[in-house]
Scaffold this active site. Structure first.
Site, PDB file in Angstrom:
ATOM      1  N   HIS A   2      -1.248  11.617  -1.597  1.00 45.43           N
ATOM      2  CA  HIS A   2      -2.497  11.136  -1.017  1.00 45.43           C
ATOM      3  C   HIS A   2      -3.398  12.285  -0.570  1.00 45.43           C
ATOM      4  O   HIS A   2      -4.545  12.389  -0.980  1.00 45.43           O
ATOM      5  CB  HIS A   2      -2.221  10.197   0.157  1.00 45.43           C
ATOM      6  CG  HIS A   2      -3.461   9.643   0.781  1.00 45.43           C
ATOM      7  ND1 HIS A   2      -4.189  10.322   1.744  1.00 45.43           N
ATOM      8  CD2 HIS A   2      -4.133   8.491   0.564  1.00 45.43           C
ATOM      9  CE1 HIS A   2      -5.243   9.604   2.083  1.00 45.43           C
ATOM     10  NE2 HIS A   2      -5.232   8.489   1.387  1.00 45.43           N
ATOM     11  N   HIS A  60       0.823  -1.202   0.000  1.00 44.93           N
ATOM     12  CA  HIS A  60       0.000   0.000   0.000  1.00 44.93           C
ATOM     13  C   HIS A  60       0.866   1.264   0.000  1.00 44.93           C
ATOM     14  O   HIS A  60       1.765   1.398   0.834  1.00 44.93           O
ATOM     15  CB  HIS A  60      -0.906  -0.031   1.238  1.00 44.93           C
ATOM     16  CG  HIS A  60      -1.949   1.025   1.259  1.00 44.93           C
ATOM     17  ND1 HIS A  60      -2.258   1.726   2.380  1.00 44.93           N
ATOM     18  CD2 HIS A  60      -2.788   1.484   0.286  1.00 44.93           C
ATOM     19  CE1 HIS A  60      -3.248   2.574   2.107  1.00 44.93           C
ATOM     20  NE2 HIS A  60      -3.578   2.455   0.848  1.00 44.93           N
TER      21      HIS A  60
HETATM   22  O1  G3P Z   1      -6.705   2.068  -3.163  1.00 41.32           O
HETATM   23  C1  G3P Z   1      -7.017   1.600  -1.907  1.00 41.32           C
HETATM   24  C2  G3P Z   1      -6.756   2.584  -0.796  1.00 41.32           C
HETATM   25  O2  G3P Z   1      -5.498   3.183  -0.966  1.00 41.32           O
HETATM   26  C3  G3P Z   1      -7.814   3.630  -0.704  1.00 41.32           C
HETATM   27  O3  G3P Z   1      -7.708   4.473   0.372  1.00 41.32           O
HETATM   28  O4  G3P Z   1      -7.059   6.566   1.477  1.00 41.32           O
HETATM   29  O5  G3P Z   1      -5.466   4.704   1.457  1.00 41.32           O
HETATM   30  O6  G3P Z   1      -5.936   5.966  -0.623  1.00 41.32           O
HETATM   31  P1  G3P Z   1      -6.481   5.469   0.676  1.00 41.32           P
HETATM   32 MG    MG Z   2      -4.810   4.823  -2.133  1.00 43.64          MG
END
Ligand code: G3P
Ligand code: MG
Length: 252
Positions: free
Chosen positions: A52, A10
């Site tokens: 982000h 992630h």
């Molecule tokens: O793409 C999945 C996830 O990253 C979505 O939430 O806020 O971590 O970008 P966020």
């Molecule tokens: Mg994301």
């Protein structure tokens, strides 16, 4: 239905590196991850970058909105120091640079289109045009979908814009909670998968999405017990921050 890797790092390197940086991609790779999720946003002058939050302050020092700064300024900003002194000087990367890095290193990408509110269509369009450029050789020879990134976004209009600009690049729709219109949304986008928050997923919903023939992906799974449960429910893949605990080869 889901020809992609099962476990994605992630934001690049999960908890081990500053999110959405090239250092994060390298860190994921060092931990055996050849699949990554990251966030793409536009600068004031319409250049796609990795970010982000739509405001400075958390991962990049400063005040104001990301969309108030030109790429030339953003690409010089330090996106590493907040995480640790060893990452000082790690700058905000351009999407094109990260896409090229991932391609060179055999890292598959889930590109989350993260528009600043009001820029949904433009962000989806520009992200798609960037992928068309970087993956021109693959597209020219009709390479398999696994050679191309997968777009996703919570912003329906952003996915729609990506669909229009690059129909041949697969897409998913992101929903925090799966709402009753999920099927219609996926159909309209000709999406291949539904991406959703693991916290709200139920066995019934997972079964319904799988029965409808779609890939099902969850964010963000940081616990191996929960990961096993989700995979047993039919979830195809997930991203994790805990790349130190849940390996790329996690078997479930
Ligand atoms: O793409 C999945 C996830 O990253 C979505 O939430 O806020 O971590 O970008 P966020
Ligand atoms: Mg994301």
């Amino acid at each position: 239905m889901w020809p992609y890797p099962k476990v994605l790092a992630h934001r690049g390197g999960g908890i081990l590196a500053p999110e959405n940086t090239l250092a994060a991609m390298r860190c994921g790779l060092d931990h055996g991850f050849h699949a990554v999720e990251f966030d793409v946003m536009l600068s004031a002058d319409g250049v796609p970058i990795l970010m982000h939050d739509d405001r400075l302050g958390r991962t990049v020092a400063g005040v104001g909105g990301v969309a108030d700064f030109a790429a030339e300024q953003l690409l010089r900003m330090d996106a590493g120091s907040w995480f640790g002194p060893q990452f000082a000087g790690e700058t905000v990367p351009a999407f094109a640079e990260v896409a090229a890095f991932c391609k060179q290193n055999g890292i598959w990408m889930n590109v989350e289109i993260k528009p600043v509110p009001g820029f949904e269509v433009e962000t989806g369009k520009v992200a798609a045009e960037t992928v068309l450029r970087v993956f021109q050789p693959e597209l020219a020879v009709g390479a398999p979908v696994t050679a191309l990134p997968l777009f996703s976004s919570f912003a329906f209009e952003a996915v729609q814009a990506a669909q229009q600009a690059a129909p041949q690049v697969p897409r998913a729709f992101l929903m925090d909670r799966i709402t009753p219109d999920w099927r219609e949304r996926l159909q309209t986008l000709h999406a291949v998968a539904l991406h959703t928050n693991q916290k709200h997923l139920t066995l019934e919903l997972a079964q319904a999405v799988k029965a409808a023939g779609y890939g099902l992906f969850c964010y963000t799974v940081n616990d191996a017990v929960r990961a096993r449960e989700l995979l047993a429910w039919g979830v195809d893949g997930f991203c994790t921050d805990r790349i130190d605990l849940i390996g790329a080869q996690f078997a479930g």
